[in-house]
Scaffold this motif. Structure first.
Motif, short mmCIF file in Angstrom:
data_model
loop_
_atom_site.label_atom_id
_atom_site.label_comp_id
_atom_site.label_asym_id
_atom_site.label_seq_id
_atom_site.Cartn_x
_atom_site.Cartn_y
_atom_site.Cartn_z
N ALA A 1 -14.55 -1.69 -2.17
CA ALA A 1 -13.26 -1.61 -2.86
C ALA A 1 -12.69 -2.99 -3.22
O ALA A 1 -12.09 -3.13 -4.29
N ASP B 1 -9.09 -1.18 2.99
CA ASP B 1 -10.25 -1.58 2.18
C ASP B 1 -10.92 -2.82 2.73
O ASP B 1 -12.15 -2.89 2.82
N GLU B 2 -10.11 -3.83 3.08
CA GLU B 2 -10.69 -5.05 3.62
C GLU B 2 -11.33 -4.80 4.98
O GLU B 2 -12.34 -5.41 5.33
N SER C 1 -5.40 -4.49 5.06
CA SER C 1 -5.57 -3.21 4.36
C SER C 1 -6.80 -2.50 4.88
O SER C 1 -7.69 -3.11 5.48
N ASN D 1 -7.00 7.65 -3.99
CA ASN D 1 -7.71 6.39 -3.82
C ASN D 1 -7.44 5.59 -5.10
O ASN D 1 -7.63 6.10 -6.20
N LEU E 1 -3.08 1.39 0.66
CA LEU E 1 -3.44 0.16 1.14
C LEU E 1 -2.35 -0.74 0.87
O LEU E 1 -2.07 -1.06 -0.11
N SER F 1 0.15 -0.24 0.00
CA SER F 1 0.00 0.00 0.00
C SER F 1 0.27 0.43 0.00
O SER F 1 1.02 0.56 0.39
N LYS G 1 -11.04 -4.07 -6.76
CA LYS G 1 -9.68 -4.62 -6.90
C LYS G 1 -9.72 -5.89 -7.74
O LYS G 1 -8.82 -6.15 -8.55
#
Length: 444
Positions: free
Chosen positions: A404, A108-109, A106, A221, A8, A5, A408
């Motif tokens: 997100a 996002d997760e 991350s 982002n 991230l 990241s 990905k």
């Protein structure tokens, strides 16, 4: 990469690991009729490999010594693999098994699970303990105005290089400001040999972060622009996809995506076994480079900042991702879980990586991490790659996208189709934009 990241990173995930030590006896009742603290066992889920597990065990042992009524059981679902760990974690969370603390790779997760309602907000515990999260931690995942995780460690994107290969090719360690075109030229010059004995100049793993690192390192982002539209329309999608194809097909300086996916290659193995001279990765690899028992090698490792998109791009932009510890919403021991999270995120004595806590002495941590095998490090380049004050993350994004991970996957699948099916970058980009627009519309 973790980016990372990244941002991230990346920087896919996980909880702390390590086995708790010793039997915990109940604390004797205090004077004045006060009851003894209730004995509690916390279950902490992560993806610790052997290196990470030793750190986790040290932290757990120290935490249990200071909190004899709390036992912590570290559960590494898929050691060394945060992606597969998350898949197992989601199944475990839906099964009703006890989960108290979870480590994510991350932001996002983390936010994706917060949106699903399986994580508990941290706000209550921050307030009770007079903690100002923004003053304490570098990144604080928020969803609908509430905090859902505490930053455990952070990771900067960088490039690992085989110093022996550099010397052999007559190349200097790249400095801050080098570009992806420079990276390609280095890869050409570092490639050597044929067949099973070939050393590729560079290795890109099969994570989405590697499909287009420019999105992860130079954009606020990687998936969404600040107006909420898809980032996949960015011109860098064309330029970087074509650079990847040129390195594989024309230069033959990068291990092919087909081989990486087909053989399920491990990026650490490719670098430490000298099958690749350069590896774009996260700063967690500093600790792995120091562990010659787990990753035997006798060459010196050099470090360079992540390349930028062009000589005109802002200098020093780097994805700064991390790992985040959260409390499971189903936990019956949220107070104890918070206590454990606060401890592991602020006690740096056993840490081998950069901390997510702003008050940590990261230089001391890194010096301690490499001390036993310092001769295997180009320490000057390591210091520059990690601590050059010009290195910085892009401005924080105001866009929160719990979906997100879906975007990905679009990036990963889109690159895979581009490189494996030999379609044009323009065609791949159009497909990805259309798929991303559909996901965005569904989540409005």
């Amino acid at each position: 990469m973790k980016k990372t990241s990244a941002i991230l990173m990346s920087s896919v995930l996980v909880l702390l690991a390590g086995c708790g030590a010793g039997n915990e006896a109940a604390s004797p009742a205090g004077t004045g009729g006060s009851a003894a603290p209730q004995n509690v066992t916390l279950k902490y889920y992560n993806w610790d490999n052997d290196v990470m597990a030793s750190t986790t065990k040290s932290l757990i042992d120290k935490f249990q010594a200071e909190n004899p009524n709390i036992k912590v059981e570290s559960i590494s679902l898929v050691p060394g693999n945060s992606v597969e760990t998350l898949k197992k974690l989601d199944v475990t969370m839906s099964s009703g098994e006890q989960i108290d603390v979870v480590l994510f790779p991350s932001i996002d997760e983390t936010l994706a699970r917060a949106a699903q309602g399986v994580l508990a907000p941290m706000d209550e515990w921050y307030t009770k303990n007079n903690i100002n999260a923004e003053e304490e931690y570098y990144v604080n995942p928020k969803y609908k105005g509430k905090y859902y995780a505490t930053m455990y460690q952070r990771s900067n994107w960088l490039v690992l290089l085989n110093q022996n290969a550099l010397d052999e090719a007559g190349l200097k360690v790249p400095e801050l400001g080098w570009t992806w075109d420079d990276f390609r030229e280095y890869a050409k010059k570092l490639t050597k040999g044929e067949g099973n004995n070939k050393r590729y100049g560079a290795y890109f793993h099969n994570w989405g972060d590697y499909a287009n690192p420019i999105l992860f390192n130079e954009r606020q982002n990687p998936f969404l622009k600040e107006d909420g539209t898809t980032q996949f329309s960015d011109p860098s999608m064309i330029s970087f996809f074509n650079l990847r194809r040129a390195m594989e097909k024309e230069d033959k300086s990068a291990k092919t995506h087909a081989d990486i996916v087909g053989a399920k290659l491990a990026y650490r193995t490719e670098f430490f076994n000298e099958k690749a001279a350069m590896l774009v990765t996260g700063s967690w690899m500093v600790a792995d480079s120091a562990d010659t028992t787990k990753y035997p090698h006798n060459f010196k490792v050099a470090f360079a900042p992540v390349p930028r998109s062009s000589a005109d791009a802002e200098l020093g932009l780097t994805s700064i991702g991390g790992q985040y510890a959260s409390i499971a919403n189903s936990s019956k021991h949220k107070e104890e879980a918070y206590k454990f999270i606060r401890f592991i995120t602020t006690d740096t004595a056993a840490k081998k990586e950069l901390s997510g806590w702003k008050k940590a002495d990261d230089k001391k941590t890194i010096e301690t991490t490499i001390a036993a095998n310092k001769q295997l490090f180009n320490t000057d380049s390591l210091d520059k790659a990690l601590f050059d004050k010009r290195i910085h993350a892009p401005a924080p994004s105001e866009v929160v996208a719990p979906y997100a991970p879906q975007l990905k996957k679009v990036l990963e699948d889109g690159f895979g189709k581009f490189i494996l099916d030999n379609i044009s970058a323009e065609e791949a980009q159009k497909t990805m934009v259309d798929q991303a627009n559909k996901i965005i519309k569904e989540n409005k």
